[in-house]
Design an enzyme around this catalytic site. Structure first.
Site, PDB file in Angstrom:
ATOM      1  N   HIS A  59       0.840  -1.204   0.000  1.00  0.00           N
ATOM      2  CA  HIS A  59       0.000   0.000   0.000  1.00  0.00           C
ATOM      3  C   HIS A  59       0.879   1.260   0.000  1.00  0.00           C
ATOM      4  CE1 HIS A  59      -2.737  -2.922   2.214  1.00  0.00           C
ATOM      5  NE2 HIS A  59      -3.528  -2.511   1.242  1.00  0.00           N
ATOM      6  N   ARG A  98      -4.034 -10.133   4.358  1.00  0.00           N
ATOM      7  CA  ARG A  98      -4.502 -11.460   4.801  1.00  0.00           C
ATOM      8  C   ARG A  98      -3.365 -12.352   5.295  1.00  0.00           C
ATOM      9  NH1 ARG A  98      -8.499 -10.674   0.382  1.00  0.00           N
ATOM     10  NH2 ARG A  98     -10.550 -10.721   1.350  1.00  0.00           N
ATOM     11  N   ASP A 111      -2.583  -7.623  -7.579  1.00  0.00           N
ATOM     12  CA  ASP A 111      -3.927  -7.997  -8.015  1.00  0.00           C
ATOM     13  C   ASP A 111      -4.018  -7.762  -9.521  1.00  0.00           C
ATOM     14  OD1 ASP A 111      -5.597  -8.343  -5.297  1.00  0.00           O
ATOM     15  OD2 ASP A 111      -4.126  -6.767  -5.055  1.00  0.00           O
TER      16      ASP A 111
HETATM   17  P1  AMP Z   1      -6.199  -3.898  -0.747  1.00  0.00           P
HETATM   18  O1  AMP Z   1      -6.172  -3.014   0.440  1.00  0.00           O
HETATM   19  O2  AMP Z   1      -5.718  -5.290  -0.479  1.00  0.00           O
HETATM   20  O3  AMP Z   1      -7.508  -3.843  -1.484  1.00  0.00           O
HETATM   21  O4  AMP Z   1      -5.125  -3.317  -1.755  1.00  0.00           O
HETATM   22  C1  AMP Z   1      -5.147  -1.959  -2.140  1.00  0.00           C
HETATM   23  C2  AMP Z   1      -4.170  -1.773  -3.259  1.00  0.00           C
HETATM   24  O5  AMP Z   1      -2.871  -2.181  -2.838  1.00  0.00           O
HETATM   25  C3  AMP Z   1      -4.506  -2.617  -4.502  1.00  0.00           C
HETATM   26  O6  AMP Z   1      -4.271  -1.871  -5.682  1.00  0.00           O
HETATM   27  C4  AMP Z   1      -3.555  -3.778  -4.376  1.00  0.00           C
HETATM   28  O7  AMP Z   1      -3.212  -4.361  -5.619  1.00  0.00           O
HETATM   29  C5  AMP Z   1      -2.340  -3.094  -3.768  1.00  0.00           C
HETATM   30  N1  AMP Z   1      -1.491  -4.093  -3.123  1.00  0.00           N
HETATM   31  C6  AMP Z   1      -1.869  -5.018  -2.204  1.00  0.00           C
HETATM   32  N2  AMP Z   1      -0.829  -5.818  -1.900  1.00  0.00           N
HETATM   33  C7  AMP Z   1       0.218  -5.395  -2.634  1.00  0.00           C
HETATM   34  C8  AMP Z   1       1.566  -5.813  -2.774  1.00  0.00           C
HETATM   35  N3  AMP Z   1       2.066  -6.827  -2.093  1.00  0.00           N
HETATM   36  N4  AMP Z   1       2.351  -5.133  -3.642  1.00  0.00           N
HETATM   37  C9  AMP Z   1       1.871  -4.090  -4.363  1.00  0.00           C
HETATM   38  N5  AMP Z   1       0.605  -3.648  -4.277  1.00  0.00           N
HETATM   39  C10 AMP Z   1      -0.205  -4.288  -3.423  1.00  0.00           C
END
Ligand code: AMP
Length: 291
Positions: free
Chosen positions: A44, A194, A157
């Site tokens: 993030h 997660r 993602d």
């Molecule tokens: P989330 O809070 O899981 O919905 O993720 C929010 C954003 O952060 C989305 O665009 C995800 O693809 C990105 N994101 C989550 N995990 C990672 C990671 N390990 N590396 C890069 N971006 C990430």
């Protein structure tokens, strides 16, 4: 170093709109937007950094979107820590955090859903029916509310990126989609909110997803062109770890997300697995060696 300033927080659509509009009028700078579900990790933060370096105003949304969770999924237990998130966002220079309630986003009578079509149908779309429709819909709403110049997403993602790009192009959103690389732990595990569900042995075995993708990448670089052999190789590697229950291991076109048979250009290898309580995904772009 500049002292860390806590970002402004808006929880209504009217408030976030007027703050963004006020900023645009004052400084006529670009607006960068990072949609998230919170519980920040380095993935993030890397998106926030990219947004910070490319725009004058950085807006981050924290919204655990109930509509993108299936009935038997982890909506209730999804990790949340707003105070910590706010401090981390402040340290990255985020200006404004938008934290709407589900009722604010979906008031009584709400009906509309966006379907990005075939790009959303396979891979996670198959295992999580309705998931990408809910993601496309909430992101479309955020785009309309915030009107960003650039919105930032993580390659972690990859199918979500493909869905959002398709949706933005098809619906004529005047927004650039920025994509950041996958942030990983030292042992290769892709960072994810997660991962906090994993018990210690599960955490160790979960690294096999990255190893399987890396091995697949080596084979393709060495000249393997059969997608089915690559799929088999990934399945076999992952099957050696009894706590990792594979959902899929596929080779697809990185833009359309459709299956590939023969590997001649860049392809996306994508995996999803259940490890304990967590459903984990990971992916890698595989490239044949240039000759
Ligand atoms: P989330 O809070 O899981 O919905 O993720 C929010 C954003 O952060 C989305 O665009 C995800 O693809 C990105 N994101 C989550 N995990 C990672 C990671 N390990 N590396 C890069 N971006 C990430």
């Amino acid at each position: 170093m500049d002292p860390v300033v806590s970002p402004a927080v808006a929880s209504t659509i009217a408030d976030v709109r007027s703050r963004v509009a006020g900023f645009r009028k004052k400084r006529s700078a670009r607006v960068g937007f990072v949609p998230t579900m919170g519980f920040f990790h380095e993935g993030h933060l890397s998106l926030m950094r990219a947004a910070r370096s490319a725009s004058g105003l950085v807006v981050v949304s924290i919204f655990v979107n109930p509509r993108q969770f299936g009935a038997d999924e982890d909506l209730e237990s999804y990790p949340r820590d707003f105070d910590r998130d706010l401090a981390l966002a402040g340290a990255e220079g985020v200006d404004l955090v938008f934290t709407p309630s589900p009722e604010e986003m979906y008031p009584e009578g709400y009906e509309t859903t966006i379907d990005a079509g075939s790009v959303a149908a396979g891979l996670c779309g198959q295992d999580r029916p309705g998931h990408f429709q809910a993601v496309a819909t909430v992101v479309a709403k955020f785009f309309n509310i915030i009107r960003p110049d650039t919105a930032w997403f993580g390659q972690k993602d990859a199918q979500q990126v493909a869905v959002i790009k398709r949706m933005a192009q098809d619906l004529d959103y005047d927004v650039e989609i920025g994509v950041c690389p996958i942030a990983r732990e030292d042992d290769g595990l892709a960072m994810s909110s997660r991962n906090s569900y994993l018990k210690s042995e599960e955490r160790e075995q979960a690294t096999v997803l990255y190893r399987a993708l890396t091995e697949a990448g080596r084979k393709v670089a060495a000249g393997e062109t059969s997608a089915s052999r690559i799929r088999r190789l990934m399945r076999k590697t992952i099957a050696a770890n009894y706590l990792v229950e594979l959902e899929y291991a596929r080779v697809v076109d990185p833009v359309t997300m459709q299956p590939v048979q023969e590997i001649h250009g860049e392809v996306l290898a994508a995996v999803a697995a259940r490890v304990g309580r967590a459903r984990l995904i990971d992916n890698m772009i595989l490239k044949p060696e240039e000759n």
